[in-house]
Design a protein around this motif. Sequence first.
Motif, short mmCIF file in Angstrom:
data_model
loop_
_atom_site.label_atom_id
_atom_site.label_comp_id
_atom_site.label_asym_id
_atom_site.label_seq_id
_atom_site.Cartn_x
_atom_site.Cartn_y
_atom_site.Cartn_z
N THR A 198 27.15 15.22 75.64
CA THR A 198 27.62 16.57 75.96
C THR A 198 28.11 17.29 74.71
O THR A 198 28.89 16.76 73.93
CB THR A 198 28.77 16.50 76.98
OG1 THR A 198 28.34 15.74 78.12
CG2 THR A 198 29.19 17.89 77.42
N SER A 199 27.63 18.53 74.53
CA SER A 199 28.02 19.33 73.38
C SER A 199 29.31 20.09 73.65
O SER A 199 29.78 20.17 74.80
CB SER A 199 26.92 20.33 73.03
OG SER A 199 26.83 21.32 74.05
N ALA B 254 28.54 23.01 76.07
CA ALA B 254 28.43 22.61 77.47
C ALA B 254 29.79 22.30 78.06
O ALA B 254 30.09 22.67 79.21
CB ALA B 254 27.51 21.40 77.59
N SER B 255 30.65 21.64 77.30
CA SER B 255 31.96 21.22 77.82
C SER B 255 32.90 22.40 78.06
O SER B 255 33.84 22.29 78.85
CB SER B 255 32.62 20.22 76.87
OG SER B 255 32.99 20.86 75.65
N THR C 32 31.52 23.00 87.60
CA THR C 32 31.15 22.04 86.57
C THR C 32 31.32 20.61 87.07
O THR C 32 31.92 20.37 88.12
CB THR C 32 32.00 22.20 85.29
OG1 THR C 32 33.33 21.73 85.56
CG2 THR C 32 32.05 23.65 84.83
N LEU D 12 32.35 17.57 82.40
CA LEU D 12 31.88 16.79 81.25
C LEU D 12 32.73 17.13 80.03
O LEU D 12 33.05 18.29 79.79
CB LEU D 12 30.41 17.10 80.95
CG LEU D 12 29.40 16.77 82.06
CD1 LEU D 12 28.02 17.28 81.67
CD2 LEU D 12 29.36 15.28 82.34
N GLN E 286 25.82 10.94 79.21
CA GLN E 286 25.37 10.79 80.60
C GLN E 286 23.85 10.71 80.59
O GLN E 286 23.19 11.40 79.83
CB GLN E 286 25.81 11.99 81.46
CG GLN E 286 27.27 12.04 81.81
CD GLN E 286 27.67 11.00 82.86
OE1 GLN E 286 26.82 10.34 83.45
NE2 GLN E 286 28.98 10.84 83.06
N LEU F 186 22.63 13.85 85.18
CA LEU F 186 22.76 15.29 84.93
C LEU F 186 21.92 16.08 85.93
O LEU F 186 22.35 17.13 86.42
CB LEU F 186 22.35 15.62 83.50
CG LEU F 186 23.26 15.04 82.41
CD1 LEU F 186 22.69 15.36 81.02
CD2 LEU F 186 24.69 15.59 82.52
N ASP G 204 27.87 22.80 83.28
CA ASP G 204 27.88 22.00 82.06
C ASP G 204 26.69 21.05 82.00
O ASP G 204 26.07 20.84 80.95
CB ASP G 204 29.20 21.24 81.89
CG ASP G 204 29.65 20.51 83.15
OD1 ASP G 204 28.91 20.53 84.16
OD2 ASP G 204 30.76 19.93 83.12
N ALA G 205 26.31 20.50 83.15
CA ALA G 205 25.14 19.62 83.20
C ALA G 205 23.86 20.39 82.90
O ALA G 205 22.94 19.87 82.25
CB ALA G 205 25.05 18.94 84.56
N ALA H 6 23.71 20.92 79.17
CA ALA H 6 23.45 19.64 78.51
C ALA H 6 21.97 19.27 78.60
O ALA H 6 21.35 18.84 77.62
CB ALA H 6 24.31 18.54 79.12
#
Length: 406
Positions: free
Chosen positions: A108-109, A112-113, A119, A122, A128, A133, A144-145, A148
Amino acid sequence: MHRRKDAVGLSALVLPLVLVAAWLVLPARARGQEMGQAPTGPAGAAMPALELETPSAVLMDVRSGAVLFAKGAHERRHPASVTKIMTLLVAYDALAEGRIRLTDEVVTSEEASRLGGTTAFLEAGEPQPVSQLLRAIAVGSANDAAVAIAERVAGSHQGFVALMNARARELGLQNTHFANATGFDAPDHYTSAYDVAVMSRHLVQTYPEVLKLTKIFLDYMDHPDGRRTELLNRNRLVRFYDWVDGLKTGWTNLSGYSIAATGMRDGTRLIAVLLGSPSARVRQAEALKLLEYGFANYRTVALAAAGTELGRVPVARGAEASVAAVPREDLAVTLPRSQRKRPELRVSLVERIKAPVSRGQVLGTATAVLDGQEVARVELVARDPVPRITAWEAVRRAFGAVFFLR
């Protein structure tokens, strides 16, 4: 000044007359669809109109692609998380092409977080697998998924959005443009009820395995640090009706409540799309109303499945003597339940084709005919490639023909 005033007055008089004339000459079927009436079926049996609060809606038969109901079908609207139908489609394309695998681990970046809305919680740096995801997107609509996955497939969120828009163009979607993979409102992020039905149909037909996820009502995501996140499906129809198995809901302040709901009965699969419903209650009730209406009044007659051999075409100078002709897509017809006749399947193929033949090359057509009228047509294409015969093989065949050798 007086002439201008007179001209304005004349325009004010003429414009209403022009609009009335346009209304009168507009085909009744087109007027009816804009008013929310169902189109006439292929056998000419008109079905009763439906009254909906939702401003944009479409009911489509998945096998045939027939539109059974339309209201504001091509109006551009904010789709909210219904966007993730295209997110899933592009992700499954990547899986099919081998660019990603279900077991691949995605880290996860920060971007994304940091996403808000719905969400899976993450955290930056959290790994993950792709499979988890996809579940978080399909069941819990996790933003967020979605980002990602987008970053894993395309290297960046915006790179993935470019793939989404390219896919939309491939599908011929005229009123769709994406600005993100999540569904957050943006001026250049829009779609229509008809376009959502088309992308939903393509997702379900091409990757039916996605329905194993979208029919889940409640699921959980386990995190490496021991946390557990609940994934709740906002499509409550999958909880109360076992024949409903998807597909996606959405909501924002600008979009209102939206849904693409799909279900199957007796071999007929329908998709109901509503954009801009005033409440979650209306969204659910009217999606169910559309599906029930479709199943009560229509049935799908499948004549030939995609990829089924319907004939062979001789290949001149080919490494193979002939090539199988198969439908490019399902040949199916949607009929009113009052129509008991079954359409006739007619196949038309070219007499011969020269090598080389490429996979998917058009070889003819298959048509469905009812009461002497064509009601559906698909292209027949080459199932396999056939290369041109080599010089050595040509010589061998020539000797074989002379000496009766094989």
